[in-house]
Scaffold this motif. Structure first.
Motif, mmCIF file in Angstrom:
data_model
loop_
_atom_site.group_PDB
_atom_site.id
_atom_site.type_symbol
_atom_site.label_atom_id
_atom_site.label_comp_id
_atom_site.label_asym_id
_atom_site.label_seq_id
_atom_site.Cartn_x
_atom_site.Cartn_y
_atom_site.Cartn_z
ATOM 1 N N ARG A 62 -66.229 -46.822 27.225
ATOM 2 C CA ARG A 62 -65.715 -47.365 28.489
ATOM 3 C C ARG A 62 -66.363 -48.719 28.798
ATOM 4 O O ARG A 62 -65.735 -49.598 29.388
ATOM 5 N N LEU A 63 -67.617 -48.882 28.388
ATOM 6 C CA LEU A 63 -68.328 -50.147 28.576
ATOM 7 C C LEU A 63 -67.848 -51.239 27.618
ATOM 8 O O LEU A 63 -68.285 -52.383 27.713
ATOM 9 N N GLY A 64 -66.973 -50.876 26.683
ATOM 10 C CA GLY A 64 -66.467 -51.847 25.722
ATOM 11 C C GLY A 64 -67.289 -51.946 24.458
ATOM 12 O O GLY A 64 -67.040 -52.820 23.624
ATOM 13 N N ALA A 65 -68.277 -51.069 24.288
ATOM 14 C CA ALA A 65 -69.107 -51.095 23.080
ATOM 15 C C ALA A 65 -68.307 -50.520 21.906
ATOM 16 O O ALA A 65 -67.458 -49.644 22.084
ATOM 17 N N SER A 66 -68.598 -51.020 20.726
ATOM 18 C CA SER A 66 -67.917 -50.528 19.532
ATOM 19 C C SER A 66 -68.935 -49.906 18.585
ATOM 20 O O SER A 66 -70.090 -50.326 18.524
ATOM 21 N N THR A 74 -76.565 -59.513 22.087
ATOM 22 C CA THR A 74 -76.109 -58.169 21.752
ATOM 23 C C THR A 74 -77.128 -57.141 22.247
ATOM 24 O O THR A 74 -78.317 -57.451 22.389
ATOM 25 N N LEU A 75 -76.643 -55.955 22.511
ATOM 26 C CA LEU A 75 -77.456 -54.769 22.803
ATOM 27 C C LEU A 75 -76.832 -53.619 22.031
ATOM 28 O O LEU A 75 -75.663 -53.689 21.649
ATOM 29 N N HIS A 93 -72.944 -53.537 22.109
ATOM 30 C CA HIS A 93 -72.447 -54.221 23.299
ATOM 31 C C HIS A 93 -72.587 -55.716 23.069
ATOM 32 O O HIS A 93 -73.616 -56.180 22.585
ATOM 33 N N VAL A 94 -71.549 -56.470 23.408
ATOM 34 C CA VAL A 94 -71.600 -57.921 23.325
ATOM 35 C C VAL A 94 -71.058 -58.488 24.637
ATOM 36 O O VAL A 94 -70.295 -57.824 25.335
#
Length: 169
Positions: A143-147, A125-126, A164-165
């Motif tokens: 847009r990067l898919g991070a929640s 994870t980040l 981010h995963v």
């Protein structure tokens, strides 16, 4: 100990920062462009941040890379994995010179750096610490898919934390 990698994308070269990148970095950090990063900062603070990103490679095996346009060799910003006492978790961060915004460079660099870290360093994870008013970075994180992770500790009070995963776009 490790050194910074070179990561290539179709349009960009992500490479170890060099002294010639310092003026552009200082310009961003000492201007209103740094408002979303607690700035504008002094030149001394900017220098410390520039050196911090380089030193992280030796200390943690992660750090900052300069974003260079492959066609012109122009440095347009930095992509970074920040760590250390100032960061509760390893952070994926980005900053671009104003003339480089709106062209998809930050997304391209962030995907390449994120995927490299997950693949080569095995992180699971980040996070990205983003000020609530920084709508452009919030949109990029999404847009990067991070929640949004409301349970994560922010770097600064009021920051949003986007997680981010691996396996997201």
């Amino acid at each position: 100990m490790t050194t910074a990698p070179t990561i290539e994308t179709p349009r960009l070269l992500l490479r170890e920062p060099v002294l010639a990148d310092w003026p552009g970095f200082a310009e961003v950090m000492t201007s209103d462009r740094a408002l979303h990063m607690g700035g504008p900062h002094s030149v001394a603070y900017a220098w410390g941040a520039f050196c911090h990103g380089i030193a992280l490679w030796r200390l943690y095996g992660l750090g900052n890379l300069s974003i260079e346009l492959r066609g012109t060799r122009e440095c347009i910003g930095q992509i970074e994995i920040n760590q250390g006492p100032r960061f509760p978790e390893p952070e994926l961060g980005w900053q671009l010179n104003i003339e480089a915004e709106g062209k998809g460079y930050a997304f391209e660099a962030a995907v390449a750096m994120r995927d490299w870290v997950f693949r080569e360093r095995g992180l699971k994870t980040l996070v990205s610490y983003i000020g609530q008013e920084n709508t452009r970075s919030i949109r990029l994180a999404q847009r990067l898919g991070a929640s949004l992770d409301a349970q994560a500790q922010p770097q600064d009070p009021g920051d949003l934390v986007f997680r981010h995963v691996p396996g997201r776009p």
